[in-house]
Motif scaffolding. Structure first.
Motif, short mmCIF file in Angstrom:
data_model
loop_
_atom_site.label_atom_id
_atom_site.label_comp_id
_atom_site.label_asym_id
_atom_site.label_seq_id
_atom_site.Cartn_x
_atom_site.Cartn_y
_atom_site.Cartn_z
N ALA A 100 -15.82 20.42 26.43
CA ALA A 100 -14.56 20.53 25.70
C ALA A 100 -14.78 20.31 24.21
CB ALA A 100 -13.54 19.53 26.24
N LEU A 101 -15.69 19.39 23.89
CA LEU A 101 -16.04 19.17 22.48
C LEU A 101 -16.69 20.42 21.90
CD1 LEU A 101 -16.58 17.45 19.93
CD2 LEU A 101 -18.69 16.66 21.04
N GLN A 102 -17.63 21.00 22.61
CA GLN A 102 -18.29 22.22 22.12
C GLN A 102 -17.28 23.35 21.92
OE1 GLN A 102 -21.27 22.53 25.30
NE2 GLN A 102 -22.88 22.23 23.76
N THR A 103 -16.35 23.48 22.86
CA THR A 103 -15.33 24.53 22.75
C THR A 103 -14.43 24.28 21.55
OG1 THR A 103 -15.34 24.85 25.16
CG2 THR A 103 -13.42 25.65 23.95
N SER A 104 -14.07 23.01 21.33
CA SER A 104 -13.21 22.66 20.20
C SER A 104 -13.90 22.97 18.87
CB SER A 104 -12.84 21.17 20.27
OG SER A 104 -12.14 20.76 19.12
N VAL A 105 -15.19 22.62 18.77
CA VAL A 105 -15.94 22.88 17.54
C VAL A 105 -16.07 24.39 17.33
CG1 VAL A 105 -18.16 22.65 16.40
CG2 VAL A 105 -17.18 20.69 17.60
N ALA A 106 -16.38 25.14 18.40
CA ALA A 106 -16.51 26.60 18.28
C ALA A 106 -15.20 27.23 17.82
CB ALA A 106 -16.95 27.19 19.61
N ARG A 107 -14.10 26.76 18.37
CA ARG A 107 -12.79 27.30 17.98
C ARG A 107 -12.49 26.98 16.52
NH1 ARG A 107 -9.81 24.36 21.02
NH2 ARG A 107 -10.13 25.63 22.89
N THR A 108 -12.82 25.75 16.11
CA THR A 108 -12.57 25.34 14.72
C THR A 108 -13.31 26.23 13.73
OG1 THR A 108 -12.22 23.03 15.37
CG2 THR A 108 -12.83 23.44 13.07
N TYR A 109 -14.56 26.57 14.06
CA TYR A 109 -15.38 27.34 13.13
C TYR A 109 -15.39 28.83 13.41
CZ TYR A 109 -16.94 22.76 11.64
OH TYR A 109 -16.98 21.48 11.16
N GLY A 110 -14.61 29.26 14.39
CA GLY A 110 -14.49 30.69 14.65
C GLY A 110 -15.75 31.35 15.14
N VAL A 111 -16.54 30.63 15.97
CA VAL A 111 -17.77 31.20 16.52
C VAL A 111 -17.68 31.20 18.04
CG1 VAL A 111 -19.18 30.50 14.56
CG2 VAL A 111 -18.93 28.94 16.50
N GLU A 112 -18.48 32.05 18.67
CA GLU A 112 -18.45 32.14 20.12
C GLU A 112 -19.08 30.92 20.78
OE1 GLU A 112 -20.16 35.73 21.52
OE2 GLU A 112 -18.72 37.04 20.49
N SER A 113 -20.15 30.40 20.18
CA SER A 113 -20.85 29.28 20.79
C SER A 113 -21.46 28.40 19.71
CB SER A 113 -21.97 29.79 21.72
OG SER A 113 -22.77 28.71 22.17
N VAL A 114 -21.50 27.11 19.98
CA VAL A 114 -22.15 26.17 19.05
C VAL A 114 -23.51 25.75 19.58
CG1 VAL A 114 -19.96 25.28 18.18
CG2 VAL A 114 -21.04 24.17 20.16
N ARG A 115 -23.98 26.42 20.62
CA ARG A 115 -25.26 26.04 21.24
C ARG A 115 -26.45 26.67 20.53
NH1 ARG A 115 -23.56 26.27 27.67
NH2 ARG A 115 -21.68 24.98 27.44
N GLU A 116 -26.21 27.38 19.45
CA GLU A 116 -27.25 27.85 18.56
C GLU A 116 -26.73 27.70 17.14
OE1 GLU A 116 -26.34 32.61 18.62
OE2 GLU A 116 -27.71 31.78 20.12
N GLU A 117 -27.65 27.57 16.18
CA GLU A 117 -27.24 27.29 14.81
C GLU A 117 -26.35 28.39 14.26
OE1 GLU A 117 -29.45 25.22 11.11
OE2 GLU A 117 -30.21 27.21 11.59
N PHE A 118 -25.28 27.99 13.56
CA PHE A 118 -24.37 28.97 12.96
C PHE A 118 -24.00 28.53 11.56
CE2 PHE A 118 -21.74 25.83 15.10
CZ PHE A 118 -20.71 25.59 14.21
N ASN A 119 -23.72 29.50 10.70
CA ASN A 119 -23.26 29.23 9.35
C ASN A 119 -21.76 28.97 9.36
OD1 ASN A 119 -25.82 29.78 8.55
ND2 ASN A 119 -25.27 31.27 6.98
N VAL A 120 -21.34 27.94 8.67
CA VAL A 120 -19.92 27.64 8.53
C VAL A 120 -19.37 28.47 7.38
CG1 VAL A 120 -18.22 25.84 8.09
CG2 VAL A 120 -20.29 25.30 9.40
N GLU A 121 -18.30 29.22 7.64
CA GLU A 121 -17.70 30.03 6.58
C GLU A 121 -17.28 29.15 5.41
OE1 GLU A 121 -17.30 33.32 6.26
OE2 GLU A 121 -18.48 33.59 8.07
N PRO A 122 -17.40 29.64 4.15
CA PRO A 122 -17.08 28.81 2.99
C PRO A 122 -15.70 28.15 3.05
CG PRO A 122 -18.19 30.80 2.27
CD PRO A 122 -17.96 30.95 3.75
N SER A 123 -14.68 28.88 3.51
CA SER A 123 -13.34 28.30 3.57
C SER A 123 -13.29 27.15 4.57
CB SER A 123 -12.31 29.37 3.93
OG SER A 123 -12.61 29.95 5.20
N LEU A 124 -13.99 27.31 5.70
CA LEU A 124 -14.03 26.26 6.70
C LEU A 124 -14.93 25.11 6.26
CD1 LEU A 124 -14.19 28.43 9.95
CD2 LEU A 124 -12.22 27.20 9.02
N ALA A 125 -15.98 25.43 5.50
CA ALA A 125 -16.82 24.37 4.93
C ALA A 125 -16.00 23.50 3.99
CB ALA A 125 -18.01 24.97 4.20
#
Length: 362
Positions: free
Chosen positions: A15-40
């Motif tokens: 649920a934590l992984q899903t929440s983080v993925a939803r927050t940052y607009g990515v499909e999965s947080v199980r691999e490294e992803f760039n945070v969009e500047p507005s979300l950063a």
């Protein structure tokens, strides 16, 4: 025996992984992803809101890893008059563009949670919010610690050798030491020491703050925004008096703990903040202190590591510290402060006692 996530804990962590993925607009947080500047920027704002001190200074997203300072400061006056019958009006360039810019360094804030910890927290339905708030608060506190204690940016930092994160980045004090050493008081009459006490360089804290304030460039002294940031050991006596007098009043106790400790020292509003050197003193304005981060550099990913019976949360970004106007910053070397034992003055009667005794027996 290697532990594993229980079913409830696994559901909580997913649920934590899903929440983080939803927050940052990515499909999965199980691999490294760039945070969009507005979300950063949003993430940075949340970290800033975790600290009263960070809310007072500048925490700014920039696009380049090196460049000119972002905040515009004005040195000197801009008002006057020109006789245009004899010459043209000449506008003054008073911006503090001294050629000394900023540099950001790769910075990691990596966190791990043991499976057993997640098991214990799984009962909380707001686990994701609790976890995120705790991590954001610690990143904020780390930023402050580096700001006051950082002296270098080593490629491989050593938390054991440098428990105050001295090797993560160059903080505000180190920037002043290198770029404006005349703004840092290192000694009084005794080489390598600043003595506080009736027989020392400064009789009390008021005198020390006043003298340090005179190190601020003339054009900044009467701007009305200077404050004295003072360490807990220097403040100990007065802080104790304030708690004794007002500690029972909730609003006053909160005021003490958040920032402002006493009304004034040396004519300046006086504050303290987390991780400030215990015998330190800085005179500046809050908006003269900045933390820059590259808004396109924030990266993150979360993973399970059963080999270590834990989860791992990796955060990285490029970050650096800036004193916007060096002439508006003055400080002392906290390590050089020494307190002299106060010697009570000998009473007149005691000083005259030998003469009185001699007169009575003669």
């Amino acid at each position: 025996m290697m532990s594993q996530l229980s079913l409830q804990a696994r559901q909580t962590y997913h649920a934590l992984q899903t929440s983080v993925a939803r927050t940052y607009g990515v499909e999965s947080v199980r691999e490294e992803f760039n945070v969009e500047p507005s979300l950063a920027q949003t993430l940075n704002d949340r970290i800033t809101l975790s600290s009263a001190f960070l809310q007072r200074i500048n925490v700014i997203g920039v696009t380049q890893i090196k460049g000119e300072k972002v905040m515009i400061g004005v040195n000197g006056t801009v008002t006057g008059r020109t006789n245009t019958d004899s010459k043209e009006r000449e506008p003054r360039n008073v911006l503090d563009l001294n050629g000394i810019g900023y540099e950001l360094f790769d910075t990691h804030s990596d966190v791990t949670l043991k499976f057993s910890t997640i098991d214990a927290w799984a009962k909380f339905t707001d686990f994701a919010q609790r976890y995120s708030a705790a991590v954001q608060r610690q990143i904020g506190l780390d930023r402050i610690m580096i700001g006051w204690h950082g002296v270098e940016a080593k490629p491989d930092t050593d938390r054991t050798a440098n428990p105050l994160l001295q090797d993560v980045n160059k903080g505000w004090m180190q920037i002043a030491r290198e770029q404006a050493p005349q703004q840092v008081m290192v000694e009084g009459k005794t080489p390598g020491k600043i003595l506080i006490g009736r027989l020392g360089d400064y009789a009390n804290l008021d005198a020390l703050v006043f003298d340090v304030s005179l190190m601020i460039d003339e054009e900044f002294r009467d701007g009305g925004d200077l404050v004295a940031i003072i360490g807990r050991d220097l403040l100990a006596q007065d802080k104790g008096k304030l708690y004794a007098a007002q500690g029972h009043t909730p609003t006053e106790k909160e005021r003490v703990e958040l920032a402002q400790v006493v009304a004034t020292y040396g004519g300046l509003p006086s504050y303290t903040c987390p991780h400030f050197p215990a015998t330190g003193l800085v005179v500046t304005s809050f908006d003269n202190l900045s933390i820059y981060f590259q808004d396109t550099s924030w990266r993150r990913y979360l993973l399970e590591n059963p080999k270590r019976s834990r989860t791992e949360d990796y955060n990285s970004r490029n970050e650096g510290y800036v004193v916007e106007q060096l002439g508006k910053f003055a400080a002392i070397e906290a390590a050089n402060i020494e307190f002299l034992a106060e010697q009570a003055p000998v009473a007149l009667e005691a000083r005259l006692a030998p003469q009185i005794q001699e007169a009575l027996t003669s």
